[in-house]
Design a protein around this motif. Sequence first.
Motif, PDB file in Angstrom:
ATOM      1  N   GLY A 274       0.835  -1.193   0.000  1.00  0.00           N
ATOM      2  CA  GLY A 274       0.000   0.000   0.000  1.00  0.00           C
ATOM      3  C   GLY A 274       0.867   1.239   0.000  1.00  0.00           C
ATOM      4  O   GLY A 274       1.826   1.335   0.761  1.00  0.00           O
TER       5      GLY A 274
ATOM      6  N   ASP B  81      -2.439   1.314  -4.720  1.00  0.00           N
ATOM      7  CA  ASP B  81      -1.798   0.001  -4.731  1.00  0.00           C
ATOM      8  C   ASP B  81      -1.118  -0.176  -6.080  1.00  0.00           C
ATOM      9  O   ASP B  81      -1.143   0.724  -6.931  1.00  0.00           O
ATOM     10  CB  ASP B  81      -2.800  -1.122  -4.439  1.00  0.00           C
ATOM     11  CG  ASP B  81      -3.952  -1.176  -5.449  1.00  0.00           C
ATOM     12  OD1 ASP B  81      -3.846  -0.545  -6.534  1.00  0.00           O
ATOM     13  OD2 ASP B  81      -4.957  -1.857  -5.171  1.00  0.00           O
TER      14      ASP B  81
ATOM     15  N   GLU C 183       4.034  -1.461   3.350  1.00  0.00           N
ATOM     16  CA  GLU C 183       3.584  -0.114   3.000  1.00  0.00           C
ATOM     17  C   GLU C 183       4.752   0.723   2.521  1.00  0.00           C
ATOM     18  O   GLU C 183       5.905   0.494   2.920  1.00  0.00           O
ATOM     19  CB  GLU C 183       2.948   0.583   4.212  1.00  0.00           C
ATOM     20  CG  GLU C 183       1.680  -0.056   4.724  1.00  0.00           C
ATOM     21  CD  GLU C 183       1.154   0.672   5.957  1.00  0.00           C
ATOM     22  OE1 GLU C 183       0.324   1.583   5.800  1.00  0.00           O
ATOM     23  OE2 GLU C 183       1.587   0.334   7.078  1.00  0.00           O
TER      24      GLU C 183
END
Length: 523
Positions: free
Chosen positions: A16, A34, A235
Amino acid sequence: MGVLFDECAERGIGTGVHLDRPFDIAPDGGTAYDAAALAELVRQAAGWLAAAGAGRGDRVAIVKDNHWDYDLLACAAVRVGAVPAQLSGQLAPEVLEVLLARLDPAVLFTTADLVERARAAGVDLKSVARVVVTSDAAVPGAVALDDLRGHAAPAPHRRHEDEPLVIDHTSGTTGVPKLVVHSTRTIIGELARFEARRMPKIGARPDDVVATASSYAHGRTFCWTAVVMSVAPREVVVLTSQDPDRADPVLRAHPPTILEGLPASYVRFRPLIERLDNPFRRVRLYISTYDAVHPPTIRAYLAASRHPSPLWMDGWGQTETGPLTFRFHTRRSIAREGAATHDVGRPIPVKTGLRLVDPDTFEPVRPGRPGLVLARTSARCLDYLGESRRWERKRVGDWWNTGDIGVRGWDGSVRLLDREVDHAPGMSCVETEDVLEDRLPRAWECVLLTRPGELPLPVVVTADGELPDEDWHRARRGLPPMAEPVVLTWDEVPRTGTGKVRRLELRGQLTGRVDTCGTGRWT
């Protein structure tokens, strides 16, 4: 690189991405992406560029505000067979004009604000490319990005790995930056592929949150983009500003475990350490590139982490070569006053070699003696666009002249003294700056400017442009003779897009002189 995000999406990579503000090319797209959404944005951008006339073998110049969409646009240009050239929006209009003349781009992707700023300085950006595209507003004589949206992207074009892939510019601390040409082999095959290996302690893991606070117009982030998407951390956090108040919310929402930043970003973000919800509490690895970070800053960040043994990794290299050495700092190694951050460590095993030579004879110098640093790496750039003779002057057979003066230790490590253009025999500006910052807690930064026939001029940067006399006299004890300091605020110091001090310009601004102690033959 043209299909990087497509391939990541096909592999099901679940990373992410969180932005501190929306992309300039997708202002309504939000701040969360994404891999599939990024792939779609790159495909759309490829359609825009193709509609603007960019195709195989053309150059696409990108000049805009600082954001990661620099690299998305570069990937889109690669996808259509063009060669992207990423130029910082912080370049002076007259410098930008010189670089764009060398590039002769088919398409210039920029902003209406930059076109207007250049026009006010007497530079017509609309005259330097066949087509100028503005992302934020319409400008007479240019094509608005909104008029290009909706065009389908052509099929991806693949090029030979030794053909030009991307053009980036050097920092430009001593004048007009050089345009550095890299190929797929040099910047991806030699640099990104090596960095993407899962190395103990310094490699990204699936549970990591990787944050970066960089200048996205530079080659480091093009390489970083390939690496971070390939290693697929949980992330990714993208910071575009050195304003701590803008960075704070996204860092608190997604506390990083790995943080890479410009030295200037680390300096500006230091106030966040003192806040109740310290956003650096989970960091296990700090990474610094582009320039030296002085000991007080490193200590503060290592102390801010609650990890039992956080690491600070300094990478030393150049746009032309990529990283040449790595040096690691721990809480213990950086604890004492006088700890040297200008010791850049040893060459990367198997990948790079360093050699120190006499600047006049180019004969090797013994350990302990200052010499000009030559580097050997298969990641060396292909050329300086428009300045091939300058590139040839820096090539010494298989070796590359870095333009730095250093000293090799008996253990093979290298300690940098200064850039050759700034170096004065008998002292090191970098070493003296380390000591001054250690002794001046109020200082955000210390810069020592050498001057032929005169004492070096220290410049101390503080939050308010003030420094008590007693603090200065205490700090200078035992150091080489210096003139009385000039005290400035951060914004009063001329800087490059990466936050480096433009020493030549600062010297002229303060003294009216731009002559240096070195020759400047290898800048």
